[in-house]
Design a protein around this motif. Structure first.
Motif, PDB file in Angstrom:
ATOM      1  N   ARG A  75      59.801  20.311  24.280  1.00  0.00           N
ATOM      2  CA  ARG A  75      58.712  19.830  23.415  1.00  0.00           C
ATOM      3  C   ARG A  75      59.109  18.585  22.625  1.00  0.00           C
ATOM      4  N   ALA A  76      60.403  18.384  22.411  1.00  0.00           N
ATOM      5  CA  ALA A  76      60.869  17.233  21.630  1.00  0.00           C
ATOM      6  C   ALA A  76      60.927  15.946  22.451  1.00  0.00           C
ATOM      7  N   CYS A  77      60.734  16.035  23.763  1.00  0.00           N
ATOM      8  CA  CYS A  77      60.818  14.860  24.616  1.00  0.00           C
ATOM      9  C   CYS A  77      59.618  13.944  24.399  1.00  0.00           C
ATOM     10  N   VAL A  78      59.849  12.655  24.491  1.00  0.00           N
ATOM     11  CA  VAL A  78      58.791  11.674  24.278  1.00  0.00           C
ATOM     12  C   VAL A  78      57.690  11.809  25.323  1.00  0.00           C
ATOM     13  N   TRP A  79      58.020  12.309  26.501  1.00  0.00           N
ATOM     14  CA  TRP A  79      57.040  12.417  27.577  1.00  0.00           C
ATOM     15  C   TRP A  79      56.243  13.718  27.526  1.00  0.00           C
ATOM     16  N   PHE A  80      56.606  14.647  26.629  1.00  0.00           N
ATOM     17  CA  PHE A  80      55.944  15.960  26.621  1.00  0.00           C
ATOM     18  C   PHE A  80      54.524  15.872  26.071  1.00  0.00           C
ATOM     19  N   LYS A  81      53.603  16.477  26.799  1.00  0.00           N
ATOM     20  CA  LYS A  81      52.232  16.663  26.343  1.00  0.00           C
ATOM     21  C   LYS A  81      51.831  18.101  26.645  1.00  0.00           C
ATOM     22  N   GLN A  82      51.265  18.762  25.666  1.00  0.00           N
ATOM     23  CA  GLN A  82      50.879  20.147  25.868  1.00  0.00           C
ATOM     24  C   GLN A  82      49.820  20.244  26.965  1.00  0.00           C
ATOM     25  N   ALA A  83      50.097  21.090  27.963  1.00  0.00           N
ATOM     26  CA  ALA A  83      49.127  21.303  29.034  1.00  0.00           C
ATOM     27  C   ALA A  83      47.886  21.976  28.456  1.00  0.00           C
ATOM     28  N   PRO A  84      46.700  21.530  28.836  1.00  0.00           N
ATOM     29  CA  PRO A  84      45.474  22.033  28.219  1.00  0.00           C
ATOM     30  C   PRO A  84      45.157  23.488  28.537  1.00  0.00           C
ATOM     31  N   ASP A  85      45.712  24.023  29.635  1.00  0.00           N
ATOM     32  CA  ASP A  85      45.355  25.372  30.055  1.00  0.00           C
ATOM     33  C   ASP A  85      46.369  26.428  29.630  1.00  0.00           C
ATOM     34  N   THR A  86      47.346  26.062  28.777  1.00  0.00           N
ATOM     35  CA  THR A  86      48.354  27.025  28.336  1.00  0.00           C
ATOM     36  C   THR A  86      48.948  26.579  27.009  1.00  0.00           C
ATOM     37  N   ASP A  87      49.481  27.547  26.260  1.00  0.00           N
ATOM     38  CA  ASP A  87      50.180  27.227  25.005  1.00  0.00           C
ATOM     39  C   ASP A  87      51.681  27.128  25.211  1.00  0.00           C
ATOM     40  N   THR A  88      52.137  27.406  26.422  1.00  0.00           N
ATOM     41  CA  THR A  88      53.571  27.444  26.696  1.00  0.00           C
ATOM     42  C   THR A  88      54.026  26.150  27.362  1.00  0.00           C
ATOM     43  N   VAL A  89      55.332  26.071  27.593  1.00  0.00           N
ATOM     44  CA  VAL A  89      55.913  24.987  28.379  1.00  0.00           C
ATOM     45  C   VAL A  89      55.776  25.362  29.844  1.00  0.00           C
ATOM     46  N   THR A  90      55.257  24.459  30.661  1.00  0.00           N
ATOM     47  CA  THR A  90      55.012  24.770  32.065  1.00  0.00           C
ATOM     48  C   THR A  90      56.298  24.670  32.884  1.00  0.00           C
ATOM     49  N   ARG A  91      56.256  25.257  34.082  1.00  0.00           N
ATOM     50  CA  ARG A  91      57.409  25.169  34.971  1.00  0.00           C
ATOM     51  C   ARG A  91      57.673  23.722  35.374  1.00  0.00           C
ATOM     52  N   ARG A  92      56.630  22.936  35.578  1.00  0.00           N
ATOM     53  CA  ARG A  92      56.821  21.534  35.937  1.00  0.00           C
ATOM     54  C   ARG A  92      57.543  20.789  34.817  1.00  0.00           C
ATOM     55  N   GLN A  93      57.150  21.052  33.577  1.00  0.00           N
ATOM     56  CA  GLN A  93      57.799  20.390  32.449  1.00  0.00           C
ATOM     57  C   GLN A  93      59.252  20.817  32.334  1.00  0.00           C
ATOM     58  N   ARG A  94      59.521  22.070  32.641  1.00  0.00           N
ATOM     59  CA  ARG A  94      60.916  22.531  32.609  1.00  0.00           C
ATOM     60  C   ARG A  94      61.733  21.836  33.700  1.00  0.00           C
ATOM     61  N   ALA A  95      61.159  21.734  34.888  1.00  0.00           N
ATOM     62  CA  ALA A  95      61.863  21.043  35.970  1.00  0.00           C
ATOM     63  C   ALA A  95      62.118  19.585  35.606  1.00  0.00           C
ATOM     64  N   ASN A  96      61.108  18.931  35.009  1.00  0.00           N
ATOM     65  CA  ASN A  96      61.288  17.546  34.562  1.00  0.00           C
ATOM     66  C   ASN A  96      62.447  17.426  33.582  1.00  0.00           C
ATOM     67  N   TYR A  97      62.516  18.365  32.644  1.00  0.00           N
ATOM     68  CA  TYR A  97      63.584  18.302  31.641  1.00  0.00           C
ATOM     69  C   TYR A  97      64.953  18.516  32.288  1.00  0.00           C
ATOM     70  N   ILE A  98      65.040  19.486  33.181  1.00  0.00           N
ATOM     71  CA  ILE A  98      66.321  19.763  33.835  1.00  0.00           C
ATOM     72  C   ILE A  98      66.819  18.527  34.574  1.00  0.00           C
ATOM     73  N   ILE A  99      65.900  17.805  35.200  1.00  0.00           N
ATOM     74  CA  ILE A  99      66.291  16.647  36.006  1.00  0.00           C
ATOM     75  C   ILE A  99      66.571  15.419  35.149  1.00  0.00           C
ATOM     76  N   LYS A 100      65.731  15.153  34.156  1.00  0.00           N
ATOM     77  CA  LYS A 100      65.861  13.874  33.448  1.00  0.00           C
ATOM     78  C   LYS A 100      65.918  13.994  31.936  1.00  0.00           C
ATOM     79  N   ALA A 101      65.921  15.215  31.417  1.00  0.00           N
ATOM     80  CA  ALA A 101      65.955  15.429  29.968  1.00  0.00           C
ATOM     81  C   ALA A 101      64.874  14.591  29.294  1.00  0.00           C
ATOM     82  N   GLY A 102      65.226  13.856  28.234  1.00  0.00           N
ATOM     83  CA  GLY A 102      64.225  13.110  27.493  1.00  0.00           C
ATOM     84  C   GLY A 102      64.003  11.689  27.961  1.00  0.00           C
TER      85      GLY A 102
END
Length: 288
Positions: A75-102
């Motif tokens: 959530r602290a990453c500059v590229w993070f935007k809350q997905a409109p259909d969930t209140d959680t962090v999505t799997r895609r966002q987690r994969a993005n973070y694992i690969i490129k962090a912030g």
């Protein structure tokens, strides 16, 4: 995965699962889950063994991606935007973070020329497949040993591919920053007194240095951490300039390994100044 006769055996899977747990800092929980999944998968008298294996693997994958992408960091990453259909962090966002962090999306795409989306897509499809295999319905019973082993090996390969993508992005950063890092380390050495070198002679001067390796040791939402190793060649002068001219002083050259640590904002990971560098030179060979 290295397979026997083109088909993953349980021994192949056992070896690969241990290697993956070791790669992930010898994760004991992951090792336990994989071991349990293997035992269940080998239970030929269990008619829904594959469904149970899929359930265990789904938990293993969830454990890995949550461990490598904590909610607060994503959530602290500059590229993070809350997905409109969930209140959680999505799997895609987690994969993005694992690969490129912030790292900003533009930097990854335009500077590193690296595509994150295909790797995230693979993770999402893998989890979706596990979800489908977990449900026990008349038409979803999974008992065939070769199919179970295939799913298991695909999960192990998929996680390794995700980790490989993360390593590749870091390798690309190391290549991109090499020139700036070389200059910054040199400016640090000639611009500030380095105690370990100053203690060696009356006047110690930096001749030149080279970089052996640049490693991105960590990346998070805000900071990228580098470690640089190399060698520095110095001129050691004993006595004053006039002492040397009158042959009562001396000059010599020597070479010493160094380590440097650098922390930079992840929003600008290639701009390195001498002030960002913390360098330590190993002069122990001088005293031997």
């Amino acid at each position: 995965m290295i397979m026997t006769n083109g088909i993953a055996t349980w021994r192949d899977i056992s070896n690969e699962s241990r290697a993956l747990a070791k790669r992930l800092d010898r994760d004991k929980f992951l090792k336990t889950v994989f071991k349990g999944c293997i035992k269940v998968g080998q239970s030929k008298n269990n008619p829904i063994r594959g469904n149970f294996v899929a359930a265990g693997l789904r938990e293993a994958v969830g454990h890995i991606i949550h461990k490598l992408s904590p909610d607060e960091d994503v959530r602290a990453c500059v590229w993070f935007k809350q997905a409109p259909d969930t209140d959680t962090v999505t799997r895609r966002q987690r994969a993005n973070y694992i690969i490129k962090a912030g790292l900003p999306d533009e930097f990854v795409k335009d500077i590193l020329k690296f595509e994150v989306k295909p790797h995230a897509d693979e993770l999402i499809e893998m989890v979706n497949q596990l979800n489908r295999s977990t449900h026990v319905r008349p038409n979803t019973i999974l008992a065939d040993g070769s199919k179970i082993r295939r799913i298991f090996s695909e999960v192990l390969d998929g996680i390794n591919a995700l980790l490989d993508a993360a390593e590749e992005s870091r390798d690309l950063i190391e290549e991109a920053v090499a020139g700036a890092m070389q200059t910054a380390v040199f400016e640090k050495m000639i611009g500030e007194a380095i105690q370990e070198l100053d203690e060696l002679s009356t006047h110690t001067a930096i001749d030149h240095h080279w970089v052996d390796e640049i490693v991105v040791t960590d990346m998070d939402a805000n900071t990228i951490y580098y470690e640089v190793t190399g060698s520095v060649v110095v001129e050691l002068q004993y006595g004053s300039g006039s002492d040397v001219a009158n042959d009562i002083g001396a000059r010599d050259t020597d070479e010493y390994p160094y380590e440097a640590e650098i922390e930079l904002p992840i929003s600008d990971p290639l701009t390195v100044a001498a002030s960002d560098v913390r360098v330590k030179v190993d002069t122990s060979s001088f005293y031997i």
